[in-house]
Design a protein around this motif. Structure first.
Motif, PDB file in Angstrom:
ATOM      1  N   ARG A   1       4.152   5.782  -5.156  1.00 13.05           N
ATOM      2  CA  ARG A   1       4.256   5.866  -6.612  1.00 13.05           C
ATOM      3  C   ARG A   1       3.305   6.934  -7.164  1.00 13.05           C
ATOM      4  O   ARG A   1       3.642   7.682  -8.099  1.00 13.05           O
ATOM      5  N   ARG A   2       2.126   7.011  -6.577  1.00 13.11           N
ATOM      6  CA  ARG A   2       1.154   8.028  -7.010  1.00 13.11           C
ATOM      7  C   ARG A   2       1.666   9.436  -6.746  1.00 13.11           C
ATOM      8  O   ARG A   2       1.387  10.373  -7.499  1.00 13.11           O
ATOM      9  N   LEU A   3       2.434   9.571  -5.676  1.00  9.88           N
ATOM     10  CA  LEU A   3       2.999  10.870  -5.312  1.00  9.88           C
ATOM     11  C   LEU A   3       4.385  11.073  -5.898  1.00  9.88           C
ATOM     12  O   LEU A   3       5.051  12.058  -5.550  1.00  9.88           O
TER      13      LEU A   3
ATOM     14  N   THR B   1       0.835  -1.206   0.000  1.00  7.59           N
ATOM     15  CA  THR B   1       0.000   0.000   0.000  1.00  7.59           C
ATOM     16  C   THR B   1       0.866   1.250   0.000  1.00  7.59           C
ATOM     17  O   THR B   1       0.593   2.222  -0.733  1.00  7.59           O
ATOM     18  N   ILE B   2       1.904   1.226   0.843  1.00  5.21           N
ATOM     19  CA  ILE B   2       2.820   2.366   0.909  1.00  5.21           C
ATOM     20  C   ILE B   2       3.489   2.599  -0.436  1.00  5.21           C
ATOM     21  O   ILE B   2       3.612   3.744  -0.902  1.00  5.21           O
TER      22      ILE B   2
ATOM     23  N   GLU C   1       0.321  13.921   1.065  1.00  4.94           N
ATOM     24  CA  GLU C   1      -0.678  13.992   0.009  1.00  4.94           C
ATOM     25  C   GLU C   1      -1.684  15.094   0.297  1.00  4.94           C
ATOM     26  O   GLU C   1      -2.098  15.835  -0.609  1.00  4.94           O
ATOM     27  N   ASP C   2      -2.070  15.240   1.539  1.00  3.55           N
ATOM     28  CA  ASP C   2      -3.027  16.280   1.927  1.00  3.55           C
ATOM     29  C   ASP C   2      -2.430  17.664   1.691  1.00  3.55           C
ATOM     30  O   ASP C   2      -3.087  18.565   1.163  1.00  3.55           O
ATOM     31  N   ALA C   3      -1.155  17.844   2.086  1.00  2.19           N
ATOM     32  CA  ALA C   3      -0.494  19.138   1.886  1.00  2.19           C
ATOM     33  C   ALA C   3      -0.379  19.465   0.414  1.00  2.19           C
ATOM     34  O   ALA C   3      -0.601  20.610  -0.019  1.00  2.19           O
ATOM     35  N   SER C   4      -0.039  18.463  -0.381  1.00  2.00           N
ATOM     36  CA  SER C   4       0.081  18.681  -1.810  1.00  2.00           C
ATOM     37  C   SER C   4      -1.264  19.048  -2.426  1.00  2.00           C
ATOM     38  O   SER C   4      -1.349  19.924  -3.300  1.00  2.00           O
ATOM     39  N   ARG C   5      -2.323  18.375  -1.963  1.00  2.00           N
ATOM     40  CA  ARG C   5      -3.658  18.654  -2.498  1.00  2.00           C
ATOM     41  C   ARG C   5      -4.096  20.077  -2.154  1.00  2.00           C
ATOM     42  O   ARG C   5      -4.641  20.795  -2.991  1.00  2.00           O
ATOM     43  N   HIS C   6      -3.848  20.490  -0.908  1.00  2.00           N
ATOM     44  CA  HIS C   6      -4.196  21.849  -0.499  1.00  2.00           C
ATOM     45  C   HIS C   6      -3.416  22.872  -1.307  1.00  2.00           C
ATOM     46  O   HIS C   6      -3.944  23.899  -1.727  1.00  2.00           O
ATOM     47  N   LEU C   7      -2.130  22.565  -1.526  1.00  2.00           N
ATOM     48  CA  LEU C   7      -1.288  23.515  -2.241  1.00  2.00           C
ATOM     49  C   LEU C   7      -1.729  23.631  -3.700  1.00  2.00           C
ATOM     50  O   LEU C   7      -1.767  24.734  -4.264  1.00  2.00           O
ATOM     51  N   ASP C   8      -2.085  22.485  -4.304  1.00  2.74           N
ATOM     52  CA  ASP C   8      -2.538  22.518  -5.689  1.00  2.74           C
ATOM     53  C   ASP C   8      -3.882  23.231  -5.814  1.00  2.74           C
ATOM     54  O   ASP C   8      -4.144  23.928  -6.805  1.00  2.74           O
TER      55      ASP C   8
END
Length: 667
Positions: free
Chosen positions: A532-534, A526-527, A570-577
């Motif tokens: 890989r997605r990130l 899972t990790i 992932e959350d930080a990246s989503r907020h930033l995007d």
């Protein structure tokens, strides 16, 4: 170790029935059937004469006719034919002090026929006493000959004589002073003679079924010969102790062991055991010291005692016990199986001859699980014979499934005390054995792990008893689960604790640990997918924790931490995007959020999860609050502009040019 499967077996042929000579005369037919015929009752005495290298045999016999006359004539016996030991010589016969005719009329490998002519006819209910004597002479030559008579050893077959099924006879054997006897076959009682010698005696119920082989030796008269052997780089002193009247035995054994030890070492594959200086003693012996066995090896003293008539396979079998003697594997059957197997292989390479135990149907009637084979002297001879034959058969079956090279890796692993279950990908070898498991368990694991073949079926068929059988089933289930998790792990190694539990046959603990390991591996996958997605590469910390000595809980904690950190990133990246508006930009004036996110990602890939999580959390919080910060900054900036505008007006207005007073003012 002893090997009764290689003990010489001596055959004894039945006595040839007496020749019946009938004189026919006229008269009425018989009124009853013939009687018991000619019945011979014999008192036999064997006297050992070492100086003459012979045994003198005398038979005092009485022949009685129970064959009645018939109306056609009288019936009588004129003599008898009977069998004596092969090689008999110096035949003489007498009756009442007068000689009678006797001759050897037929010689075979297994017997010699004697024909005796009575001095008169022996009619119904008449008896005739006579004496027969002959010698059993030691002809010299091969050490395996049946008759050996000398100052150190007396060995010869003992037969009884007389009519089948007729009791009343006796057998006596007189041995000189100093000789210690051992009897194979029918047992005989022992008595001391006035001159210090020993008499063996028996009164057989049936002379034709009686057979014994007497071996008597006189210890202490040894000739010692020492030589140095190079066993493939290891120097070993060989001391051969032979009887002083048997130089051929010493030469034969010295040559065989000098050539055989290097061959055995190469076949087995690990160095000649023991500490410097190495010394091996081989001593000629008889059954009085060996009992039912052809050879005995004592690992405490490094002394091999070999029967004077033992063949090359027996000698090399005992030499192989230098490697397989209870030190490598404690179970008796393992040592005997491989000592015999390598003894046979070495003899074949040297072109030497010898007998091997055959697992015949007759032996299977005494079948036992090999794990139930008791210590020396505990089991019956039938069980001993079965066990020796079965262990050799099992060793050959094992060798057929693998090969000599693979077997060498097994013995090398055992000698190095390696764990059976090793890392799959890394060359490091764990030592320390597998705890308290029995040798048969450890051998099975080493065989299957080092050779890649399956032997559990052979263990079920030959080795384990009913109480141990469930262990094999539990092991198979655990190994299947273990193989599955090893495959799932890919290029990761399973924790050493699981490998140790498998080698220690702690299957419940191993299966529980394998389930936890499997769950961690699922988290790993899972990790990897999230990373890989990130576009991230997971750090090596989870693998290190999983493979390390900290336990599976440490690995589980690491997996949870990595997954949580990835979620934060992932959350930080989503907020930033998502936060690309003017107010967010104004709100984060003076910072570089992309650089901060890159730094957090870098810390994750280097395994600094705490810092990565902290920075990502702060970044996410900052991005989330950037709109309010931007609005505030806009308001603050707007108020400042209005104030400046008022000041500007206040400053500029007095500088306007006044109106002309003469100009008309519009209404």
């Amino acid at each position: 170790m002893p090997n009764p499967a290689t003990i010489l077996r001596f055959r004894r042929l039945g006595v040839v029935l007496p020749a019946v000579i009938l004189l026919l005369a006229g008269g009425p037919p018989p009124v009853q059937a013939a009687g018991r015929g000619l019945v011979v009752i014999a008192q036999t005495r064997y006297v050992v004469e070492p100086d003459a290298h012979r045994v003198h045999v005398s038979i005092d016999a009485v022949a009685t006719s129970y064959e009645p006359d018939t109306p056609q004539g009288r019936t009588y016996y004129s003599g008898v034919n009977f069998a004596v030991q092969p090689g008999a010589s110096n035949l003489a016969a007498s009756s009442g002090g007068a000689p009678i005719n006797a001759a050897f009329t037929r010689r075979e490998d297994d017997f010699t026929v004697v024909s005796v002519t009575f001095g008169r006819g022996v009619f119904y209910r008449q008896s005739y006493a006579y004496t027969i004597s002959f010698d059993l002479v030691d002809a010299g030559g091969n050490g395996t000959r049946d008759i050996r008579i000398g100052h150190n050893l007396a060995a010869f077959p003992v037969w009884a004589f007389g009519s089948s099924g007729e009791p009343g006879g006796s057998v006596g054997v007189d041995l000189p002073k100093g000789f210690t006897p051992d009897v194979q076959g029918e047992q005989m009682s022992r008595h001391d003679l006035p001159d210090g010698g020993t008499r063996l005696s028996v009164h057989p119920d049936d002379p034709l079924s009686f057979f014994a082989y007497v071996t008597a030796d006189q210890p202490g008269a040894f000739v010692n010969a020492s030589t140095q052997i190079n066993v493939n780089g290891v120097s070993t002193e060989l001391l051969v102790r032979r009887w002083d009247d048997d130089p051929s035995w010493g030469k034969r054994v010295t040559r065989l062991i000098t050539r055989g030890l290097p061959v055995l070492q190469r076949l087995i594959g690990f160095q000649y055991p023991g500490r410097e200086p190495r010394r091996l003693t081989i001593e000629e012996a008889a059954t009085s010291r060996l009992g039912e066995y052809a050879g005995i090896y004592d690992p405490q003293t490094s002394v091999i005692r070999i029967r004077y008539d033992a063949d090359a396979v027996v000698t090399l079998h005992e030499a192989a016990h230098i490697w397989f003697n209870g030190g490598l594997f404690t179970d008796r059957w393992i040592g005997e199986a491989w000592a015999e197997y390598y003894g046979v292989r070495a003899a074949a390479k040297l072109g030497a001859a010898g007998a091997t135990p055959l697992l015949e149907d007759e032996l299977l009637s005494a079948r036992i699980p090999l794990n139930d084979w008791g210590a020396i002297g505990v089991e019956s001879l039938q069980v001993e014979d079965f066990a020796y034959a079965a262990t050799y058969s099992l060793a050959r079956d094992i060798a057929r499934r693998t090969g000599m090279a693979e077997l060498r890796t097994v013995w090398q692993a055992a000698d190095a005390d390696e764990e059976p279950y090793l890392p799959v990908h890394h060359p490091a070898v764990a030592s320390g054995g597998a705890g308290d498991v029995a040798s048969w368990q450890r051998l099975l694991d080493l065989l299957e792990e080092r050779t890649g073949s399956s032997y559990a079926g052979l263990w079920r068929e030959w080795v384990v008893d009913d109480k141990q059988l469930p262990l094999i089933a539990a092991r198979q289930s655990a190994r299947h689960r273990y193989a599955t998790v090893v495959s799932d792990a890919g290029d990761w190694e399973l924790p050493a604790s699981i490998r140790h539990q498998m080698g220690a046959w702690q299957f419940n603990d191993a299966i529980s640990a394998l389930s936890r390991a499997s769950a961690i591996l699922e988290e790993r996958d899972t990790i990897v997918a999230i990373a890989r997605r990130l576009h991230l590469t997971p750090p090596g910390t989870l693998q290190a924790a999983f493979e390390g000595d900290g336990g599976l809980q440490a690995a589980a904690d690491e997996a949870d931490a990595e997954e949580a950190t990835l979620a934060t990133l992932e959350d930080a990246s989503r907020h930033l995007d998502a936060g690309g508006g003017a107010l967010v930009t104004i709100g984060m004036l003076g910072t570089d959020p992309r650089a901060e996110l890159a730094d957090a990602r870098d810390r994750f890939e280097h395994g600094d999860l705490d810092a990565a999580d902290r920075e990502a959390t702060e970044l996410g919080r900052a991005v989330g609050g950037a709109t309010d910060a931007g609005r505030l900054r806009v308001l603050i900036a707007g108020s400042g502009l209005l104030a400046l505008d008022g000041v500007f007006l206040w400053i500029v207005r007095p500088r306007r040019r006044p109106l002309e007073p003469s100009a008309p003012i519009a209404a």
